[in-house]
Write a protein that holds these residues in place. Structure first.
Motif, PDB file in Angstrom:
ATOM      1  N   TYR A   1     -37.974 -43.487  24.662  1.00  0.00           N
ATOM      2  CA  TYR A   1     -38.975 -43.808  25.675  1.00  0.00           C
ATOM      3  C   TYR A   1     -38.817 -45.256  26.101  1.00  0.00           C
ATOM      4  CZ  TYR A   1     -41.296 -45.668  21.542  1.00  0.00           C
ATOM      5  OH  TYR A   1     -41.580 -46.354  20.393  1.00  0.00           O
TER       6      TYR A   1
ATOM      7  N   MET B   1     -31.332 -47.497  29.603  1.00  0.00           N
ATOM      8  CA  MET B   1     -30.974 -47.568  28.185  1.00  0.00           C
ATOM      9  C   MET B   1     -29.759 -48.473  28.062  1.00  0.00           C
ATOM     10  SD  MET B   1     -31.084 -43.653  26.744  1.00  0.00           S
ATOM     11  CE  MET B   1     -30.345 -44.118  25.179  1.00  0.00           C
TER      12      MET B   1
ATOM     13  N   ILE C   1     -35.665 -37.430  26.211  1.00  0.00           N
ATOM     14  CA  ILE C   1     -35.689 -38.707  26.921  1.00  0.00           C
ATOM     15  C   ILE C   1     -36.872 -38.643  27.876  1.00  0.00           C
ATOM     16  CG2 ILE C   1     -34.434 -40.271  28.444  1.00  0.00           C
ATOM     17  CD1 ILE C   1     -31.842 -39.064  27.201  1.00  0.00           C
TER      18      ILE C   1
ATOM     19  N   VAL D   1     -37.352 -43.631  31.769  1.00  0.00           N
ATOM     20  CA  VAL D   1     -35.952 -43.986  31.519  1.00  0.00           C
ATOM     21  C   VAL D   1     -35.165 -43.634  32.780  1.00  0.00           C
ATOM     22  CG1 VAL D   1     -33.904 -43.534  30.112  1.00  0.00           C
ATOM     23  CG2 VAL D   1     -36.169 -43.635  29.035  1.00  0.00           C
TER      24      VAL D   1
ATOM     25  N   LEU E   1     -34.666 -40.503  36.657  1.00  0.00           N
ATOM     26  CA  LEU E   1     -33.350 -40.642  36.038  1.00  0.00           C
ATOM     27  C   LEU E   1     -32.286 -40.647  37.126  1.00  0.00           C
ATOM     28  CD1 LEU E   1     -31.762 -40.759  33.318  1.00  0.00           C
ATOM     29  CD2 LEU E   1     -31.487 -38.282  33.540  1.00  0.00           C
TER      30      LEU E   1
END
Length: 181
Positions: free
Chosen positions: A11, A16, A39, A43, A67
């Motif tokens: 999270y 990332m 995920i 993110v 994403l």
């Protein structure tokens, strides 16, 4: 966080961290018991090599919104991963992202997908069918090389202007490719 039943939840907000091929990831010491990765929303990028060689990993849940990128080799060698739904916010599947995911049987590619980079699905021997969405215009070198279970590739709606060298090399079961008319 990692639960007792093997679910790793990632999270946060934004991208990332990327890892190189040999770099240790924070969850690597527990990789043999991680069977699922979740995920969460927020993110925007799965880091390069983030889950590489996690051989016990069977399922991945990606955020439905926000994403943009799944990094290079992010799931490389996840040999127990069986299926994956990639949301309609992802535009490129980077090189070697799913290479050697030998149990991968079902993958839902996003409608927004424009490029499948080199070796993205190389040696995914469990894949039997492939449907490329409309916006795909580049199929990189070795994208599906060694997908020995692949029998059919439907590209009839794809705007594929480039199918690079060896994209379907050694796909020994491939008997039908449907191209745009």
């Amino acid at each position: 966080t990692l639960t007792d039943d093997g679910v790793l939840t990632v999270y946060g907000a934004g991208v990332m961290r990327n890892y190189d091929y040999s770099e240790k990831r924070p969850w690597q010491d527990h990789a043999d018991r991680i069977t699922s990765v979740v995920i969460e929303e927020g993110v925007t990028r799965v880091g390069a090599c983030a889950f590489k060689d996690m051989t016990a990993l069977e399922s991945v849940s990606l955020p439905e919104t926000g994403l943009k990128t799944i990094g290079e080799a992010a799931f490389y060698g996840c040999s127990s991963l069986k299926e994956l739904y990639i949301p309609d916010t992802v535009y490129t599947i980077w090189e070697y992202t799913f290479k050697n995911c030998t149990a991968l049987e079902n993958i839902r590619l996003p409608k927004t997908l424009e490029k499948i980079d080199q070796g993205a699905f190389e040696s995914c021997i469990g894949l039997t069918e492939l449907f490329l969405p409309t916006n795909v215009n580049i199929i990189g070198a070795w994208s599906f090389k060694g997908c020995t279970g692949l029998k059919e590739a439907d590209m009839q709606w794809a705007d594929a202007t480039e199918i690079r060298d060896g994209a379907f090399k050694n796909c020994t079961a491939l008997t039908k490719i449907t191209l745009p008319t």
